[in-house]
Design a protein around this motif. Structure first.
Motif, PDB file in Angstrom:
ATOM      1  N   ARG A 152       0.825  -1.108  -0.026  1.00  0.00           N
ATOM      2  CA  ARG A 152       0.139  -0.010  -0.152  1.00  0.00           C
ATOM      3  C   ARG A 152       0.909   1.285  -0.088  1.00  0.00           C
ATOM      4  NH1 ARG A 152      -3.174  -1.230   5.440  1.00  0.00           N
ATOM      5  NH2 ARG A 152      -1.172  -1.540   5.949  1.00  0.00           N
ATOM      6  N   ALA A 153       2.148   0.908   0.293  1.00  0.00           N
ATOM      7  CA  ALA A 153       2.850   2.427   0.346  1.00  0.00           C
ATOM      8  C   ALA A 153       3.170   3.018  -0.997  1.00  0.00           C
ATOM      9  CB  ALA A 153       4.512   1.923   0.880  1.00  0.00           C
ATOM     10  N   GLU A 154       3.328   2.289  -1.844  1.00  0.00           N
ATOM     11  CA  GLU A 154       3.571   3.110  -3.083  1.00  0.00           C
ATOM     12  C   GLU A 154       2.584   3.973  -3.832  1.00  0.00           C
ATOM     13  OE1 GLU A 154       5.801   2.284  -7.544  1.00  0.00           O
ATOM     14  OE2 GLU A 154       5.529   0.594  -6.235  1.00  0.00           O
ATOM     15  N   PRO A 155       1.209   3.055  -3.720  1.00  0.00           N
ATOM     16  CA  PRO A 155       0.052   3.959  -4.156  1.00  0.00           C
ATOM     17  C   PRO A 155      -0.126   5.437  -3.154  1.00  0.00           C
ATOM     18  CG  PRO A 155      -0.597   1.845  -3.583  1.00  0.00           C
ATOM     19  CD  PRO A 155       0.829   1.902  -3.291  1.00  0.00           C
ATOM     20  N   TYR A 156       0.048   5.109  -1.849  1.00  0.00           N
ATOM     21  CA  TYR A 156       0.216   6.199  -0.847  1.00  0.00           C
ATOM     22  C   TYR A 156       0.705   7.300  -1.197  1.00  0.00           C
ATOM     23  CZ  TYR A 156      -0.058   8.497   3.831  1.00  0.00           C
ATOM     24  OH  TYR A 156      -0.167   9.608   4.625  1.00  0.00           O
ATOM     25  N   ASP A 157       2.155   6.826  -1.402  1.00  0.00           N
ATOM     26  CA  ASP A 157       3.052   8.058  -1.813  1.00  0.00           C
ATOM     27  C   ASP A 157       2.814   8.852  -3.020  1.00  0.00           C
ATOM     28  OD1 ASP A 157       4.473   7.702   0.385  1.00  0.00           O
ATOM     29  OD2 ASP A 157       6.055   6.395  -0.268  1.00  0.00           O
ATOM     30  N   ALA A 158       2.278   7.951  -4.002  1.00  0.00           N
ATOM     31  CA  ALA A 158       1.785   8.535  -5.270  1.00  0.00           C
ATOM     32  C   ALA A 158       0.692   9.615  -5.220  1.00  0.00           C
ATOM     33  CB  ALA A 158       1.498   7.472  -6.301  1.00  0.00           C
ATOM     34  N   SER A 159      -0.277   9.205  -4.182  1.00  0.00           N
ATOM     35  CA  SER A 159      -1.455  10.184  -3.891  1.00  0.00           C
ATOM     36  C   SER A 159      -0.806  11.557  -3.382  1.00  0.00           C
ATOM     37  CB  SER A 159      -2.361   9.377  -3.067  1.00  0.00           C
ATOM     38  OG  SER A 159      -1.815   9.056  -1.772  1.00  0.00           O
ATOM     39  N   VAL A 160       0.193  11.533  -2.439  1.00  0.00           N
ATOM     40  CA  VAL A 160       0.872  12.395  -1.716  1.00  0.00           C
ATOM     41  C   VAL A 160       1.382  13.401  -2.781  1.00  0.00           C
ATOM     42  CG1 VAL A 160       2.455  13.451  -0.332  1.00  0.00           C
ATOM     43  CG2 VAL A 160       1.138  11.342   0.354  1.00  0.00           C
TER      44      VAL A 160
END
Length: 228
Positions: A152-160
């Protein structure tokens, strides 16, 4: 608020802490310097240094050191007033990044907790206020990351990154605090404070994402928001 710069706060930004790995982050250091250049070019009357900590406070010590990170290096943030609450890592890095910068008429430190709010006085109710906002993204991008791998980390960072690149205050404010904790995100309180201050200013911003990467498995972003 007339301008903001968003930067991360890993101890390894300081080359003497990174030692042999220092060249790995030369691009990140350059992006941080460019973002701060844009803050100063906006000619603020006041610079707020905003970072996360255990409480909401403007009573932050102006001096601190990197002894906890294995380096005998003291820093002076030169903010007013000089308080008693010890500097957390964001303020140590903020002071280090600003170490050679000329003085702004007023430089203040604002610690925000998980609520991420800034009251009117902290946000600067009047005048030309700029913000240096310090915060890291997820620490779960690889198996070797401090928080280990979480898909879940990569999509989270992409949203940021998208929110910072477009000055999307709603997207920053909507980030899930529980998911952020699970991904070991350090920047959420400061990002939410930025969103609140930008919304309160009532102006629109031209945004630019200067850096987005995850060295060592931690998401780092550098961005600028400049009032139109």
């Amino acid at each position: 608020m007339i301008a903001a710069a968003v930067v991360p706060h890993p101890p390894v930004l300081v080359p003497r802490i990174a030692q042999g790995f220092a060249p790995d982050l030369d691009g990140l250091r350059a992006a941080c310097g460019a973002a701060i250049d844009q803050l100063y070019a906006a000619e603020p009357d006041e610079l707020l240094v905003v970072g996360a900590g255990p409480e909401q406070s403007t009573d932050i010590a102006a001096t601190g050191d990197f002894h906890e990170y294995g380096l005998d290096l003291a820093v002076d943030g030169r903010w007013e007033p000089a308080g008693k609450t010890p500097m957390t890592l964001p303020f140590l890095i903020g002071a280090w990044l600003l170490r050679d910068r000329p003085g702004v008429p007023v430089r203040r430190a604002v610690m925000v907790d998980e609520n991420g709010g800034l009251d009117a006085g902290s946000a600067g109710a009047a005048g030309r206020v700029a913000m240096l906002v310090l915060g890291d993204g997820s620490a779960s991008r690889t198996l070797q990351a401090p928080g280990h791998l979480d898909e879940r980390a990569e999509p989270y960072d992409a949203s940021v990154a998208r929110a910072l690149a477009t000055a999307d205050t709603e997207a920053l404010a909507a980030l899930d605090p529980e998911l952020s904790r699970q991904l070991h995100v350090a920047g959420l309180p400061a990002w939410r404070a930025l969103a609140a201050a930008a919304d309160a200013s009532g102006v629109e911003y031209d945004a630019e994402l200067l850096y987005e990467d995850a060295p060592y498995g931690v998401g780092y972003f550098v961005a600028t928001w400049l009032a139109r």
